[in-house]
Design an enzyme around this catalytic site. Sequence first.
Site, short mmCIF file in Angstrom:
data_model
loop_
_atom_site.label_atom_id
_atom_site.label_comp_id
_atom_site.label_asym_id
_atom_site.label_seq_id
_atom_site.Cartn_x
_atom_site.Cartn_y
_atom_site.Cartn_z
N HIS A 182 0.84 -1.19 0.00
CA HIS A 182 0.00 0.00 0.00
C HIS A 182 0.88 1.24 0.00
O HIS A 182 2.10 1.15 0.21
CB HIS A 182 -0.96 0.01 1.20
CG HIS A 182 -0.29 0.08 2.53
ND1 HIS A 182 -0.17 -1.00 3.38
CD2 HIS A 182 0.32 1.10 3.18
CE1 HIS A 182 0.46 -0.66 4.47
NE2 HIS A 182 0.79 0.63 4.38
P1 TYD Z 1 -1.60 -2.66 7.53
O1 TYD Z 1 -1.14 -1.25 7.59
O2 TYD Z 1 -2.39 -3.09 6.33
O3 TYD Z 1 -0.35 -3.64 7.72
P2 TYD Z 1 0.83 -4.05 6.74
O4 TYD Z 1 1.09 -2.91 5.84
O5 TYD Z 1 1.96 -4.32 7.64
O6 TYD Z 1 0.45 -5.27 6.02
O7 TYD Z 1 -2.41 -2.97 8.86
C1 TYD Z 1 -2.88 -4.27 9.18
C2 TYD Z 1 -4.19 -4.10 9.95
O8 TYD Z 1 -3.96 -3.40 11.16
C3 TYD Z 1 -5.25 -3.31 9.17
O9 TYD Z 1 -6.50 -3.91 9.41
C4 TYD Z 1 -5.22 -1.94 9.81
C5 TYD Z 1 -4.76 -2.22 11.23
N1 TYD Z 1 -3.95 -1.13 11.79
C6 TYD Z 1 -4.44 -0.36 12.84
O10 TYD Z 1 -5.57 -0.56 13.31
N2 TYD Z 1 -3.66 0.63 13.35
C7 TYD Z 1 -2.42 0.89 12.88
O11 TYD Z 1 -1.74 1.80 13.38
C8 TYD Z 1 -1.92 0.09 11.80
C9 TYD Z 1 -0.56 0.33 11.22
C10 TYD Z 1 -2.72 -0.91 11.28
#
Ligand code: TYD
Length: 140
Positions: free
Chosen positions: A50
Amino acid sequence: MGLVQCCDFPHLSDERGSLVALEANKTIPFEIKRVYYIYHTEQGVSRGYHAHKDLKQVAICVAGSCRIVLDDGHTRKETWLDCPTRGLLIESMIWREMHDLSEDCVLLVLASEHYDERDYIRNYEDFLKLSHNAHNTSSR
Ligand code: TYD
């Protein structure tokens, strides 16, 4: 400014071990509003995929190692993070992927904003369109 912007943090080391102190607007080039960390990643799993419209982040691999791919819509570069004294600045509108996280990897992330799902761009085609539009508007 290059796509891979790393910063080597000063560290205090003595016979007891090492300590790194990070300060907002000093060692970290923004006001830190959120801190999170990724750990116990299943082997073979990649994360990220992302970009963020506004959010800036600094990623530090405080234990273990991982490979980070950064993409600004034109260029794709990768770097390894494997050192607790090295931070990788990830600006807004940069697509990121985290690969090859070691079993012991703890990836600490300092973020400039609170969590907001609306700031995410999770589709690569959407990211390319937005980043090319932004580039064309700014170069006009
Ligand atoms: P995501 O940012 O998609 O993780 P990665 O990029 O490491 O794969 O986040 C994973 C899940 O966690 C998503 O459902 C959003 C949630 N999340 C939060 O609730 N708070 C946060 O600060 C972060 C970074 C993620």
